[in-house]
Design a protein around this motif. Structure first.
Motif, mmCIF file in Angstrom:
data_model
loop_
_atom_site.group_PDB
_atom_site.id
_atom_site.type_symbol
_atom_site.label_atom_id
_atom_site.label_comp_id
_atom_site.label_asym_id
_atom_site.label_seq_id
_atom_site.Cartn_x
_atom_site.Cartn_y
_atom_site.Cartn_z
ATOM 1 N N PRO A 118 -15.541 20.312 98.816
ATOM 2 C CA PRO A 118 -16.542 19.828 99.779
ATOM 3 C C PRO A 118 -16.072 19.857 101.230
ATOM 4 C CG PRO A 118 -16.258 18.266 97.967
ATOM 5 C CD PRO A 118 -15.218 19.311 97.802
ATOM 6 N N LYS A 119 -14.759 19.940 101.446
ATOM 7 C CA LYS A 119 -14.246 19.968 102.822
ATOM 8 C C LYS A 119 -14.710 21.201 103.586
ATOM 9 C CE LYS A 119 -10.204 17.063 103.478
ATOM 10 N NZ LYS A 119 -10.149 16.232 102.276
ATOM 11 N N THR A 120 -15.159 22.228 102.877
ATOM 12 C CA THR A 120 -15.669 23.412 103.580
ATOM 13 C C THR A 120 -16.897 23.064 104.428
ATOM 14 O OG1 THR A 120 -17.004 24.027 101.652
ATOM 15 C CG2 THR A 120 -14.806 25.009 101.840
ATOM 16 N N LEU A 121 -17.571 21.982 104.078
ATOM 17 C CA LEU A 121 -18.737 21.551 104.855
ATOM 18 C C LEU A 121 -18.332 20.916 106.178
ATOM 19 C CD1 LEU A 121 -20.869 19.954 101.983
ATOM 20 C CD2 LEU A 121 -21.117 22.235 102.994
ATOM 21 N N LYS A 122 -17.047 20.635 106.315
ATOM 22 C CA LYS A 122 -16.557 20.004 107.540
ATOM 23 C C LYS A 122 -15.837 20.998 108.455
ATOM 24 C CE LYS A 122 -16.245 15.150 106.346
ATOM 25 N NZ LYS A 122 -15.439 13.923 106.552
ATOM 26 N N VAL A 123 -16.130 22.280 108.284
ATOM 27 C CA VAL A 123 -15.573 23.310 109.165
ATOM 28 C C VAL A 123 -16.630 23.697 110.192
ATOM 29 C CG1 VAL A 123 -14.653 25.648 109.319
ATOM 30 C CG2 VAL A 123 -14.041 24.198 107.368
ATOM 31 N N ARG A 124 -16.262 23.645 111.457
ATOM 32 C CA ARG A 124 -17.181 24.010 112.540
ATOM 33 C C ARG A 124 -16.547 25.152 113.340
ATOM 34 N NH1 ARG A 124 -18.783 18.913 115.405
ATOM 35 N NH2 ARG A 124 -16.555 18.849 115.869
#
Length: 312
Positions: free
Chosen positions: A229-235
């Motif tokens: 789920p950390k991929t959703l926190k890449v900007r």
């Protein structure tokens, strides 16, 4: 359970160098400027002048050449060389790294790698965004440039968001060509439809992450695991360096009111050009830091950097 605060602190320790000396050589002109209707912040800098009234190109070239090892060599190799020095008190391994870095550069005064090196310095020392991958270390031929973006850096925020910064540098004789080519080159990584371009670079980051600390590396790699789920926190963000020749080169420390006004008018025209190019390449909504650095002679700086490194 992972201590997020400790991880953020360890990440910030990856930043190398201080901005004081670099900014002394590249003083800013006026305040940074947010292009209206966009998320692009422009910082305009000029090369400083020495006491004799000459642009400090030699000193800037030296500062760039001195950063070649940090730019080219992975942290694990640097750490091994430092450990060898601590054990033997011999600098042989450290000197060897300098030779490795020098040999990675294309042996041509027209190479764009000098711009990439300066962009690296601005990212690390001014923006304090540490390098995630040393693309130069992946080169298979010294006669070829690296593929893809000119650099990938990052910032790990307290809220757990990992900001990725794709870098692009263009040092050209012409300002209009430099602005156009810069945004044309970086737009595939910043547009909403640039998934494949970003993915190619991020796969390289995953496989060649330039982080020596095992625990920190493991934490960062979670952001590149599509099942996490950390991929959703890449900007994604951009950082650009645009440099070009500027006639009647100004000494910021000695401008009179009329000269300051004329220079400010020129900078305003560059801002207008940036705004137009952002719209043209459809990246107005992406966070971009743009360093605009007019120079006395771009070609002369590129050549002198390589000479200072012994690569030309």
């Amino acid at each position: 359970m992972v201590d997020e605060t400790a991880v953020v602190e360890k990440f910030r320790e990856l930043v190398r160098g201080e901005d004081g000396a670099l900014i002394g050589l590249l003083p800013p002109f006026e305040e940074s400027f947010l292009i209206p209707g966009t998320s692009t912040l422009v910082r305009t800098h000029f090369v400083a002048h020495d006491a004799n009234g000459n642009p400090a190109v030699e000193q800037l070239a030296g500062a760039m050449a001195d950063a070649a090892v940090d730019f080219c060599i992975p942290r694990t190799k640097i750490d091994r060389a430092l450990a060898e020095y601590a054990r033997t008190r011999s600098t042989a391994a450290l000197v060897g790294l300098n030779e490795q870095a020098r040999d990675l550069f294309v042996k041509s005064a027209g190479s764009g790698e000098g711009g990439e090196l300066l962009l690296f310095l601005l990212l690390e020392r001014v923006l304090e965004r540490p390098q995630l991958i040393s693309k130069m270390a992946l080169k298979t031929s010294t006669e070829m440039h690296v593929h893809g973006s000119d650099g990938i850096h990052a910032n790990l925020a307290d809220d757990g968001v990992l900001d990725i910064y794709w870098g692009e540098s263009k040092l050209y004789k012409s300002s209009s060509a430099a602005f156009k080519d810069c945004f044309e080159s970086i737009s595939p990584y910043l547009r909403a439809d640039g998934v494949q371009s970003r993915k190619r670079d991020l796969l390289l980051v995953r496989d060649h992450l330039n982080v020596a600390q095992i625990e920190l590396a493991a934490h960062l790699l979670e952001y590149f695991d599509e099942s996490n789920p950390k991929t959703l926190k890449v900007r994604w963000n951009g950082v650009c360096l645009v440099g070009f020749d500027h006639d009647n080169y100004p000494n910021l420390a000695a401008l009179d009111d009329a000269q300051h006004l004329a220079l400010s008018t020129a900078v305003g025209r560059w801002h207008d050009t940036v705004g137009n190019r952002l719209k043209e390449f459809e990246i107005v909504g992406v966070n971009i830091d743009l360093f605009c650095i007019p120079m006395p002679d771009v070609a002369a700086l590129r050549k002198r950097v390589l000479e200072r490194m012994g690569a030309l």
